[in-house]
Enzyme design. Structure first.
Site, PDB file in Angstrom:
ATOM      1  N   SER A   1     -51.243 -31.751  36.387  1.00 37.19           N
ATOM      2  CA  SER A   1     -50.978 -32.114  37.778  1.00 37.19           C
ATOM      3  C   SER A   1     -49.678 -31.566  38.323  1.00 37.19           C
ATOM      4  O   SER A   1     -49.463 -31.589  39.540  1.00 37.19           O
ATOM      5  CB  SER A   1     -50.976 -33.642  37.917  1.00 37.19           C
TER       6      SER A   1
ATOM      7  N   GLU B   1       0.778  -1.223   0.000  1.00 35.01           N
ATOM      8  CA  GLU B   1       0.000   0.000   0.000  1.00 35.01           C
ATOM      9  C   GLU B   1       0.823   1.294   0.000  1.00 35.01           C
ATOM     10  O   GLU B   1       0.417   2.286  -0.590  1.00 35.01           O
ATOM     11  CB  GLU B   1      -0.940   0.006   1.219  1.00 35.01           C
TER      12      GLU B   1
END
Length: 808
Positions: A458, A86
Site C-alpha cells: 500500500s 640508518e
C-alpha cells in the site's frame, strides 16, 4: 727495485682495470637508468578515503596505508633517530659511503653471504623508488649510480622527505605518518622521543623489530638507537634516561572509521572504481559524501533497535553455540563477530536474578534477569513457548549468547533474522542524507536499500491516487468500496478484498487512502486505464518493466527497491519535481584540489519559481549526470529539476497523507507530536514485506523490513508495527528541535465545506460538513446541481464489474 716496480705497476694496472671496469659499467648501465627528475613528481600510492558531509572518516580502501608529509612536518627528534639508526653521516657524504661498502664487502668475503648492503639513505631511496629488492651486483651498481645522480640533483631535505614517505614499516604502514597512526594512533609530531626511536628502528627489519609482534626485540632496537643518539649528541642525558625508562606501549590502531556507515562507503567505493578504475585505490582520492554523520547514526540506531524489538516479540531461538571446554572459551569466541553493537559472550554462571557472561577480552559482565524476561522460546512465526521464570529456563553455562553493553550495564539479546533498510533523502536535490542496507554489514554486505526489489504494497498507492487527482478526481470524489469479481479469458477468477475483509460502500478518496482500501485503488486503476496510469507513474522514475501491466498494480505488486520508492515520494514533498538521488558531493585529489563537485538538478527556490527549467534544460537533464571534473573551474549555474506533476496535486497528496498519520494506518506516529509529517504504511500478502514512507518539507525517508528469503513476518505484523517504529525513531531524532515545516500551499488551491455523504459542496447547516482542498478547476458542484444520470467532475465512469479483462 724490480719487485717494487712490479708491485707499483701491478697496483696501477689493478687501479686502471677497476677504473675501466667501473667506466664500462657506467657507460653500459647509465643509458638504462631512470631520470632522477621523475622523483620530484613521483606519485606515491595513497589509499582511497571516504568521508561524511561533515568530514568524518567512513572508510579507507587500498593495500598501502600511507599519509605523505612534507619535510617541515618531520620532527627533528625523529630525523636524529633515523640518522642514528640508518645513516649518521648522511649530511656529509655524496650518496655513497665507501667505508660502509668496504665493510659489507669484507663481511661477504669472510662469510660467503651478504650480511649488509652498506646502503646510505640516498641509496635506499634509489632502490625503493626505481629498483627491486633483488640481491645482485648489477642492481647494487645501479643503486650506487642512481644515488650519485640523486645527490647531484636533489637537496638533502628532499631526499629525506622521499625516504620517510616511501619506507615500509609493517602492518600495511608505508611512511612514518602512517606508522605513527598504526602503532600509536597519533600523528608523528605528537609522539614521544621513545616512540619516535621505535619507529626509526623499523626500516631495517619491519617484521623482526615490530613492537606488536616482538616487543622485547623492538625495545632492544629502540634502546640501541637512543644510545647512539646520546653518543652523537642529539639528546642529553636526562632525555636519554627518560626515554629508556618509557615502556613499550605500541598497540594496533587500524583505519578506524569515525562513522559507522559501511553501506554508504561501499556505494562510494563502487562509484569511484567506475570512474577511475584501479587508480581509485592508489591515487589518494578523498571522497566527500552527502551523508550527515548525525543522521547516519540515527539511522543505524533506529534500524537496529526496530529489528531487535520485532525479533524479541517472536521469542528466543536459543544459543548460537554451546562450548564445553572452558580452557578454549576465549579462543572459540574469536570465531564470532560483533554485529551492530551485539557482542558475542559465553555464559559462565547462572543465578536466580542474573547470569554472568565473559566477552572475548576475558572481561566478565553481569546480565540482569530483567533484560532476559522477554526470551520465551521461539516455536514458530506465530507461536511462543511458556514465559521463563528464571535464567536457567533460558540459558546454561557454556552457551554462546549476545549482549549489548550500554555504559556499565550488559543486556541480553540475540541477532535478528529479519532484515531492514532505510533511505533518507533531501527532497530538494536528492542528496542521500542517511542510508543503511541491513542490520549488520559484518553479517551481510548485501545492500537492501538499493538492491532488494520487493513489493511495496500500500505504500505504492499514493502514485495511483496522484494519477487520479491529475485526471480530475478530488479528495471528496466518492468511489465504491464494495466486492468486485474479475474473470479473464482463461476462466481464472480474481476476488480482491480489503485487509480486514470488510466493505464500506461509497467512500471519499481521502478516507479510502488513509484507511488503505484496496478495492478503491483497484477501481481507480480500472477507470483511469492501465496504460495511462503506468505512463503517469513512470514520471516518478520507475522503470516500466518493474510495473505489472494489470490491476494488481493498484495493490503494490510492482517490484521496487527502497531507494526507488523514496525517490518517487520526494515529488510529493517538493511540489511535484523529479530529483535523482546522489551520494558523492565532491572528490579531492591527493593535493587537496577539488576535481569533481556534484551539480544535481534542484527544485527551484521560491524566487526562481517564475523561471523554472527551460525546455532545453529539461531535455538535457539525463545527459548532465556527470558534473564538472576539472580543477579550479568556477561554480556551474544551478540546474532546475523537471516538474513531473502539478504542484497542487503534490500539495493535496500531502494533505491526504497527513491524514494517514492523524486518523489512518500510521496513527502511531502521532506520538511524535508533529503536524507537518505525512506518510503511508505498506504491507504485502501474508505480511512478507512491511513498509513505511513519510516526509515533511525537509526530508523524505523510506523504511522496508522483511526476510531476505520472503516469508511471513507474523500474523499481527504490518507496516505499522515493524517499519513505522523504525521510521519514527529515525525521524524523531532528525526533526528534534526543528520547527514544523510542511510543503507550502501553492496558488490555484481552493478550500470548500463538503458534505461527507455526497462529496459535494455543502450548504449551510449540513451535518458533519468538513473543509476539503481542491484545485480551482476541480471544485465539486453544490448539492442538487447535477441532473439525473450525470456524474460529478472526476467521478469514475460507470463500468461493468463483471466484464472479462486480462488481469493476470
Amino acid at each position: 727495485m724490480r719487485f717494487l716496480k712490479f708491485f707499483l705497476w701491478s697496483c696501477v694496472a689493478v687501479f686502471c682495470g677497476l677504473l675501466l671496469s667501473l667506466s664500462g659499467a657506467f657507460l653500459y648501465l647509465s643509458p638504462n637508468l631512470p631520470s632522477v627528475d621523475s622523483l620530484r613528481s613521483i606519485q606515491l600510492q595513497i589509499p582511497l578515503r571516504v568521508y561524511s558531509s561533515d568530514d568524518k572518516l567512513i572508510a579507507e580502501y587500498g593495500e598501502m596505508r600511507r599519509s605523505p608529509i612534507a619535510f617541515d612536518e618531520i620532527p627533528k627528534d625523529f630525523i636524529a633517530a633515523l640518522l642514528a639508526a640508518e645513516d649518521d653521516n648522511f649530511a656529509n657524504h655524496y650518496g655513497v659511503e665507501v667505508s660502509s661498502l668496504m665493510r659489507a664487502a669484507t663481511q661477504l668475503l669472510k662469510t660467503g653471504q651478504i650480511q649488509t648492503g652498506g646502503s646510505t639513505i640516498t641509496m635506499q631511496v634509489a632502490k625503493n623508488y626505481f629498483l627491486t629488492s633483488e640481491r645482485s651486483f648489477s642492481r647494487k651498481i645501479n643503486e650506487i649510480l642512481l644515488a650519485l645522480q640523486i645527490e647531484r640533483e636533489l637537496s638533502k631535505n628532499e631526499i629525506l622527505e622521499l625516504y620517510v614517505n616511501k619506507i615500509y614499516l609493517g602492518n600495511r604502514a608505508y611512511g612514518i605518518e602512517a606508522a605513527a597512526q598504526v602503532y600509536y594512533g597519533k600523528p608523528i609530531g605528537e609522539l614521544t622521543l621513545a616512540q619516535m626511536a621505535m619507529i626509526a628502528g623499523l626500516p631495517k627489519a619491519p617484521s623482526a623489530f615490530n613492537p606488536l609482534a616482538n616487543p622485547a626485540r623492538s625495545k632492544e632496537r629502540r634502546d640501541w638507537i637512543l644510545g647512539r643518539m646520546h653518543r652523537l649528541g642529539s639528546i642529553d642525558q636526562p632525555r636519554y634516561e627518560q626515554a629508556l625508562a618509557e615502556p613499550v606501549d605500541a598497540t594496533y590502531h587500524g583505519a578506524s572509521p569515525e562513522l559507522d556507515a559501511p553501506y554508504i562507503a561501499e556505494m562510494a567505493r563502487a562509484e569511484m572504481v567506475g570512474r577511475y578504475g584501479s587508480a581509485a585505490y592508489t591515487d589518494g582520492f578523498r571522497v566527500y559524501t552527502t551523508a550527515s554523520s548525525t543522521r547516519q547514526v540515527a539511522a543505524n540506531e533506529a534500524l537496529a533497535a526496530g529489528l531487535v524489538e520485532y525479533d524479541r516479540r517472536h521469542g528466543y531461538r536459543g544459543p548460537e553455540a554451546h562450548l564445553k571446554d572452558q580452557d578454549t572459551w576465549r579462543e572459540e569466541l574469536d570465531k564470532f563477530r560483533n554485529q551492530s553493537g551485539l557482542l558475542p559472550a559465553v555464559v559462565t554462571q547462572t543465578g536466580a536474578e542474573q547470569i554472568t557472561v565473559m566477552l572475548r577480552d576475558g572481561a566478565e559482565w553481569p546480565v540482569s534477569w530483567d533484560s532476559m524476561k522477554w526470551a520465551r522460546a521461539h516455536l514458530g512465526t506465530n507461536s511462543l513457548g511458556p514465559v521463563p521464570r528464571r535464567p536457567d529456563d533460558v540459558v546454561k553455562v557454556g552457551d554462546v549468547v549476545r549482549v549489548r553493553i550500554e555504559g556499565d550495564t550488559a543486556s541480553f539479546s540475540q541477532i535478528p533474522l529479519a532484515q531492514a533498510a532505510l533511505v533518507s533523502l533531501d527532497p530538494l536535490d536528492g542528496s542521500i542524507e542517511a542510508l543503511t542496507g541491513g542490520f549488520s554489514f559484518a553479517q551481510s554486505n548485501y545492500n537492501r536499500a538499493i538492491q532488494a526489489k520487493r513489493q511495496p504494497g500500500s505504500s505504492f498507492k499514493p502514485f495511483i491516487y496522484a494519477a487520479a487527482l491529475d485526471a480530475g478526481y478530488t479528495p471528496a470524489t466518492l468511489v465504491n468500496d464494495s466486492p468486485i469479481v474479475f474473470e479473464d479469458s482463461l476462466d481464472r477468477v480474481w476476488r480482491p478484498k480489503n485487509d480486514n475483509n470488510t466493505f464500506l460502500g461509497p467512500i471519499r478518496l481521502r478516507e479510502a487512502l488513509y484507511k488503505s482500501r484496496n478495492l478503491v485503488s483497484i477501481r481507480l486503476l480500472q477507470t483511469l486505464g492501465i496504460p495511462y496510469t503506468i505512463d503517469y507513474i513512470e514520471r516518478f522514475g520507475f522503470r516500466p518493466e518493474d510495473l505489472p501491466p494489470n490491476l494488481s498494480l493498484a495493490l503494490g505488486t510492482a517490484t521496487l527497491t527502497p531507494m526507488e520508492i523514496a525517490t518517487g515520494w520526494t515529488a510529493f514533498a517538493n511540489g511535484g519535481y523529479k530529483i535523482e538521488p546522489y551520494l558523492i558531493e565532491r572528490i579531492d585529489d591527493r593535493n587537496g584540489e577539488t576535481i569533481y563537485r556534484a551539480n544535481p538538478a534542484r527544485v527551484p527556490a521560491p524566487d526562481d519559481a517564475d523561471q523554472g527549467p527551460t525546455e532545453a534544460e529539461v531535455s538535457t537533464f539525463a545527459q548532465q549526470d556527470a558534473p564538472l571534473e576539472t580543477s579550479g573551474v568556477p561554480e556551474e549555474a544551478p540546474r532546475y529539476a523537471e516538474q513531473i506533476i502539478d504542484e497542487r496535486t503534490a500539495y493535496i497528496m500531502t494533505s491526504m497523507l497527513q491524514d494517514v498519520i492523524k486518523r489512518g494506518t500510521g496513527r502511531r506516529a502521532l506520538e511524535m507530536g508533529r503536524a507537518d509529517i505525512a506518510g503511508k504504511t505498506g504491507t504485502t500478502n501474508e505480511s512478507k514485506d512491511s513498509w513505511f514512507s513519510g516526509y515533511n518539507a525537509d526530508v523524505v525517508t523510506t523504511v522496508w523490513a522483511g526476510f531476505d528469503q520472503p516469508q511471513s513476518l507474523g500474523r499481527h505484523e504490518y507496516g505499522g508495527t515493524v517499519a513505522l517504529p523504525i521510521w519514527m525513531h529515525y525521524m524523531s531524532d532528525v526533526l528534534e528541535g526543528t520547527p514544523e515545516h510542511a510543503p507550502p500551499e501553492p496558488s490555484g488551491i481552493l478550500t470548500l465545506r463538503i458534505d461527507p455523504e455526497s462529496g459535494r459542496a455543502a450548504p449551510p447547516g449540513t451535518p458533519n460538513a468538513y473543509f476539503e482542498v481542491f484545485r480551482t478547476e476541480d471544485t465539486p458542484p453544490a448539492m442538487g446541481e447535477l441532473e439525473p444520470g450525470t456524474t460529478a467532475p472526476g467521478s469514475p465512469l460507470p463500468q461493468s464489474e463483471s466484464a472479462p479483462m486480462d488481469l493476470f
